[in-house]
Design a protein around this motif. Structure first.
Motif, mmCIF file in Angstrom:
data_model
loop_
_atom_site.group_PDB
_atom_site.id
_atom_site.type_symbol
_atom_site.label_atom_id
_atom_site.label_comp_id
_atom_site.label_asym_id
_atom_site.label_seq_id
_atom_site.Cartn_x
_atom_site.Cartn_y
_atom_site.Cartn_z
ATOM 1 N N GLU A 139 -54.726 61.161 69.509
ATOM 2 C CA GLU A 139 -54.113 59.849 69.279
ATOM 3 C C GLU A 139 -55.134 58.803 68.843
ATOM 4 O O GLU A 139 -54.859 57.974 67.977
ATOM 5 C CB GLU A 139 -53.424 59.391 70.567
ATOM 6 C CG GLU A 139 -52.814 58.013 70.488
ATOM 7 C CD GLU A 139 -52.342 57.515 71.848
ATOM 8 O OE1 GLU A 139 -52.383 56.294 72.061
ATOM 9 O OE2 GLU A 139 -51.943 58.345 72.681
ATOM 10 N N LYS A 140 -56.335 58.846 69.415
ATOM 11 C CA LYS A 140 -57.344 57.832 69.137
ATOM 12 C C LYS A 140 -58.168 58.119 67.878
ATOM 13 O O LYS A 140 -58.890 57.255 67.402
ATOM 14 C CB LYS A 140 -58.289 57.673 70.343
ATOM 15 C CG LYS A 140 -57.595 57.182 71.603
ATOM 16 C CD LYS A 140 -57.026 55.792 71.409
ATOM 17 C CE LYS A 140 -56.393 55.278 72.697
ATOM 18 N NZ LYS A 140 -55.890 53.913 72.539
ATOM 19 N N SER A 141 -58.047 59.323 67.321
ATOM 20 C CA SER A 141 -58.781 59.673 66.105
ATOM 21 C C SER A 141 -58.166 58.967 64.904
ATOM 22 O O SER A 141 -56.953 58.975 64.731
ATOM 23 C CB SER A 141 -58.717 61.182 65.849
ATOM 24 O OG SER A 141 -59.282 61.895 66.896
ATOM 25 N N THR A 142 -59.010 58.381 64.072
ATOM 26 C CA THR A 142 -58.516 57.782 62.831
ATOM 27 C C THR A 142 -58.824 58.680 61.638
ATOM 28 O O THR A 142 -58.142 58.596 60.623
ATOM 29 C CB THR A 142 -59.126 56.388 62.590
ATOM 30 O OG1 THR A 142 -60.536 56.501 62.481
ATOM 31 C CG2 THR A 142 -58.759 55.436 63.709
ATOM 32 N N ASP A 143 -59.810 59.541 61.755
ATOM 33 C CA ASP A 143 -60.143 60.469 60.683
ATOM 34 C C ASP A 143 -59.155 61.631 60.722
ATOM 35 O O ASP A 143 -59.036 62.311 61.756
ATOM 36 C CB ASP A 143 -61.584 60.982 60.857
ATOM 37 C CG ASP A 143 -61.981 61.914 59.740
ATOM 38 O OD1 ASP A 143 -62.457 61.407 58.705
ATOM 39 O OD2 ASP A 143 -61.813 63.143 59.898
ATOM 40 N N PRO A 144 -58.433 61.881 59.623
ATOM 41 C CA PRO A 144 -57.421 62.944 59.625
ATOM 42 C C PRO A 144 -57.993 64.334 59.930
ATOM 43 O O PRO A 144 -57.349 65.124 60.628
ATOM 44 C CB PRO A 144 -56.830 62.897 58.210
ATOM 45 C CG PRO A 144 -57.231 61.590 57.645
ATOM 46 C CD PRO A 144 -58.464 61.152 58.367
ATOM 47 N N GLN A 145 -59.175 64.624 59.404
ATOM 48 C CA GLN A 145 -59.802 65.922 59.675
ATOM 49 C C GLN A 145 -60.095 66.088 61.157
ATOM 50 O O GLN A 145 -59.911 67.166 61.728
ATOM 51 C CB GLN A 145 -61.134 66.031 58.913
ATOM 52 C CG GLN A 145 -61.112 66.895 57.704
ATOM 53 C CD GLN A 145 -62.541 67.116 57.220
ATOM 54 O OE1 GLN A 145 -63.318 66.169 57.039
ATOM 55 N NE2 GLN A 145 -62.890 68.358 57.018
#
Length: 177
Positions: free
Chosen positions: A38-44
């Motif tokens: 949820e907190k990741s902004t990088d799609p990879q």
């Protein structure tokens, strides 16, 4: 002797005690990964965490199976190391106000967890071999390989995420870090 502590008298008892901690470790990671996704902004990075959540759920089932075969039970024992690493990761996520820095800290936290898991599963695999449990050793080797692959993937992703964080820092402050 400690109150409520197992009495470790031989390698098999040590092995079982650490399998119980490994199960606790995997269960805690399973609970922590959705927040990291949820907190990741990088799609990879988010995809890597999603895929690792699926793997981790499989690790839970595999360690439970090894424990049931070895003891007839799949109870856990608290893994203090992973508890500390998860708490540290949660704190780092809260402290990182810049989104690219948050992704960088997510990777760093995840790699610390992976390195701990690599150490745990390498040790458990060796102990299973020494105890003559080749089937468990093979399963633990498979988990170990997945943990190593997850760590390598995080290193690859960090190359672009760390660069983005530095570019954002330069743009924000006007100076390189």
């Amino acid at each position: 002797m400690k109150l409520f502590s197992e009495n470790i008298e031989d390698l098999r008892t040590l092995y079982i005690a650490n399998l119980k901690k490994a199960l606790d470790m995997e269960q805690k990671i399973t609970k922590a990964l959705p927040t990291m996704i949820e907190k990741s902004t990088d799609p990879q990075l988010a995809t890597a965490f999603r895929n690792h959540l699926t793997e981790t759920q499989g690790h839970v089932a595999k360690v439970e199976s090894i424990l049931r075969t070895a003891t007839g039970d799949a109870s856990t024992s608290t893994c203090k190391a992973i508890s500390a690493l998860v708490t540290e990761a949660e704190d780092n996520i809260k402290d990182a106000s810049d989104l690219s820095i948050r992704d960088i800290t997510l990777i760093a936290s995840a790699q610390q967890v992976e390195h701990h898991e690599i150490a745990v599963y390498g040790t458990l695999r060796t102990w299973a071999e020494l105890l003559g449990d080749d089937e468990a050793a093979d399963v633990l080797e498979g988990i170990l390989d997945e943990e190593k692959n997850a760590d390598e993937l995080l290193s690859t992703i960090s190359d672009s995420v760390n660069t983005t964080g530095v570019v954002n820092e330069v743009a924000f402050t006007g100076t390189a870090v």
